[in-house]
Design a protein around this motif. Structure first.
Motif, PDB file in Angstrom:
ATOM      1  N   LEU A 258       0.836  -1.206   0.000  1.00  0.00           N
ATOM      2  CA  LEU A 258       0.000   0.000   0.000  1.00  0.00           C
ATOM      3  C   LEU A 258       0.871   1.256   0.000  1.00  0.00           C
ATOM      4  O   LEU A 258       0.583   2.223  -0.730  1.00  0.00           O
ATOM      5  N   LEU A 259       1.919   1.253   0.826  1.00  0.00           N
ATOM      6  CA  LEU A 259       2.814   2.408   0.871  1.00  0.00           C
ATOM      7  C   LEU A 259       3.524   2.596  -0.462  1.00  0.00           C
ATOM      8  O   LEU A 259       3.590   3.717  -0.992  1.00  0.00           O
ATOM      9  N   ALA A 260       4.046   1.501  -1.029  1.00  0.00           N
ATOM     10  CA  ALA A 260       4.756   1.603  -2.304  1.00  0.00           C
ATOM     11  C   ALA A 260       3.822   2.060  -3.421  1.00  0.00           C
ATOM     12  O   ALA A 260       4.202   2.887  -4.263  1.00  0.00           O
ATOM     13  N   SER A 265       2.168   6.286  -7.073  1.00  0.00           N
ATOM     14  CA  SER A 265       1.025   6.942  -7.724  1.00  0.00           C
ATOM     15  C   SER A 265       1.289   8.411  -8.029  1.00  0.00           C
ATOM     16  O   SER A 265       0.631   8.995  -8.892  1.00  0.00           O
ATOM     17  N   PHE A 266       2.250   9.021  -7.340  1.00  0.00           N
ATOM     18  CA  PHE A 266       2.584  10.409  -7.648  1.00  0.00           C
ATOM     19  C   PHE A 266       3.256  10.516  -9.015  1.00  0.00           C
ATOM     20  O   PHE A 266       3.176  11.559  -9.670  1.00  0.00           O
ATOM     21  N   GLU A 267       3.933   9.460  -9.438  1.00  0.00           N
ATOM     22  CA  GLU A 267       4.573   9.404 -10.748  1.00  0.00           C
ATOM     23  C   GLU A 267       3.718   8.668 -11.772  1.00  0.00           C
ATOM     24  O   GLU A 267       3.675   9.039 -12.941  1.00  0.00           O
ATOM     25  N   THR A 276      -2.439   0.076 -14.013  1.00  0.00           N
ATOM     26  CA  THR A 276      -1.122   0.667 -13.804  1.00  0.00           C
ATOM     27  C   THR A 276      -0.390  -0.047 -12.669  1.00  0.00           C
ATOM     28  O   THR A 276      -0.994  -0.696 -11.808  1.00  0.00           O
ATOM     29  N   SER A 277       0.915   0.093 -12.653  1.00  0.00           N
ATOM     30  CA  SER A 277       1.739  -0.595 -11.652  1.00  0.00           C
ATOM     31  C   SER A 277       1.417  -0.129 -10.239  1.00  0.00           C
ATOM     32  O   SER A 277       1.459  -0.928  -9.288  1.00  0.00           O
ATOM     33  N   SER A 278       1.094   1.141 -10.083  1.00  0.00           N
ATOM     34  CA  SER A 278       0.707   1.624  -8.760  1.00  0.00           C
ATOM     35  C   SER A 278      -0.605   0.989  -8.321  1.00  0.00           C
ATOM     36  O   SER A 278      -0.807   0.711  -7.122  1.00  0.00           O
ATOM     37  N   GLY A 284      -2.948  -4.965  -4.549  1.00  0.00           N
ATOM     38  CA  GLY A 284      -2.258  -6.085  -3.937  1.00  0.00           C
ATOM     39  C   GLY A 284      -2.125  -5.928  -2.436  1.00  0.00           C
ATOM     40  O   GLY A 284      -2.220  -6.906  -1.681  1.00  0.00           O
ATOM     41  N   GLY A 285      -1.914  -4.701  -1.990  1.00  0.00           N
ATOM     42  CA  GLY A 285      -1.839  -4.447  -0.561  1.00  0.00           C
ATOM     43  C   GLY A 285      -3.130  -4.808   0.149  1.00  0.00           C
ATOM     44  O   GLY A 285      -3.125  -5.477   1.193  1.00  0.00           O
ATOM     45  N   TRP A 286      -4.261  -4.383  -0.419  1.00  0.00           N
ATOM     46  CA  TRP A 286      -5.559  -4.715   0.187  1.00  0.00           C
ATOM     47  C   TRP A 286      -5.831  -6.214   0.121  1.00  0.00           C
ATOM     48  O   TRP A 286      -6.395  -6.793   1.052  1.00  0.00           O
TER      49      TRP A 286
END
Length: 376
Positions: A258-260, A265-267, A276-278, A284-286
């Protein structure tokens, strides 16, 4: 190299003494929403607040483009759970001595069946009309792509390289979307019409697109990454670590993803339509946090009875997914319960919505009681 056996296998572990019930329960939890759980939960919540608060209602529909809400988790969770089960199923094949060729033949069979079912469910295959055929437009086909990539990784790569591949898929997708120019738009464009993934779909699928802003061919890299996150979680569950330790590691991994995902997501914004990868990391975090929760409550603490309705659904997930596209459960429920619902006020809406899910659940329960499980 000996072609009679896989080049790489998952390391031997002390397998859990019982089936990991939480995986079936989590799969069923995901299918519940697809099978009509959304309208049921919304109708129930409206008994206490009608209209629903905006912060709650927004989680029952997809975002138009950028962002992420609860309803956007359904598809990634399906891919993720497929990945979680893969180390277990592949280990069984290896234990009975299946060769590399046999494994790949089974993989090819599953990919083809999933693709055909996806085309039936959402691609209008049974209409037999080429003008209305959609070749790549469905969650089952995204699963087929993710399953194919993850299967090759499981057969050919050790676990650490499976993890590296998941990261590489996300980085490669980002680089392509960021630096490859789209004719008429340029590079790094992330609008619905100007992104590289959409241009590739239009170029390769052409008239057989689904006509939405979802992208599929290039986004298959992301489907593979999401499924591989599930595969890595499956390796964790198969390990000899104590149950509480596994739940803690899954939780830590979920928070890390989630942090990553938030930082990336800013980029590279979170856009589910493009995968998207973000978005892979965020969803994936959830998924990891849900798996940790279900595993802790059901398999570690032993509280299973509450999850039985989900286990019934999860045990025949393909039926739960395909059946609503063939059988009009909503119409059946209205036929059965509309008369009574007129006399129940707001409870009537709950009854009709419950009937939609309930009719399907009874069919799945009949299959479950008779030990009939549709497998691909």
């Amino acid at each position: 190299m000996d072609e009679s056996k896989p080049a790489h296998t998952t390391p031997p572990v002390a397998s859990p003494p019982e089936r990991i019930v939480s995986v079936d329960a989590l799969r069923g939890f995901d299918m519940f929403w697809i099978a009509g759980g959304g309208p049921l939960v919304m109708a129930f919540c409206r008994l206490f607040s009608n209209p629903l608060p905006g912060w709650l209602e927004r989680h029952f529909d997809h975002v138009e483009w950028e962002g992420f809400v609860g309803w956007d988790l359904i598809m990634p969770l399906f891919l993720f759970i497929v990945g979680v089960a893969m180390p277990f199923s592949f280990a069984k094949r290896l234990a009975r001595g299946d060769s590399r060729g046999n494994i790949y033949r089974k993989v090819a069979y599953r990919v083809v069946i999933l693709w055909v079912l996806g085309t039936i469910a959402q691609g209008h295959l049974l209409a037999f009309d080429l003008n209305n055929l959609q070749l790549y437009s469905n969650t089952l086909q995204a699963i087929a792509a993710g399953y194919l990539i993850s299967s090759i990784a499981l057969v050919e790569l050790p676990v650490r390289w499976q993890a590296a591949l998941a990261g590489a898929l996300m980085v490669v997708f980002w680089a392509l979307m960021k630096f490859v120019p789209v004719p008429g738009h340029g590079a790094g464009v992330l609008t619905p019409d100007g992104n590289l993934a959409m241009w590739i779909d239009r170029s390769l699928i052409g008239p057989f697109q689904d006509g939405t802003t979802y992208t599929w061919i290039l986004s298959s890299l992301g489907f593979g990454a999401t499924t591989l996150l599930g595969v890595l979680s499956g390796h964790m569950l198969r390990s000899a670590l104590p149950g509480p330790r596994k739940a803690l590691l899954l939780t830590s991994a979920g928070l890390g993803c989630l942090l990553a995902g938030w930082l990336w997501s800013f980029e590279f914004p979170i856009i589910k339509h493009v995968w998207t990868s973000s978005m892979v990391l965020c969803s994936g975090g959830w998924c990891l946090l849900l798996l940790a929760l279900f595993y802790w409550v059901i398999d570690v603490q032993g509280y299973r009875r509450w999850a039985f309705p989900f286990i019934v659904i999860g045990s025949n997930a393909i039926v739960a997914y395909i059946a609503p596209d063939i059988i009009p459960f909503s119409q059946i429920s209205k036929t059965l319960f509309t008369g009574l619902a007129r006399h129940l006020g707001m409870f009537g809406n709950v009854l009709v919505a419950f009937g939609t899910v309930g009719v399907l659940w009874l069919i799945l329960y009949y299959l479950y009681r008779n030990r009939t499980f549709v497998r691909i």
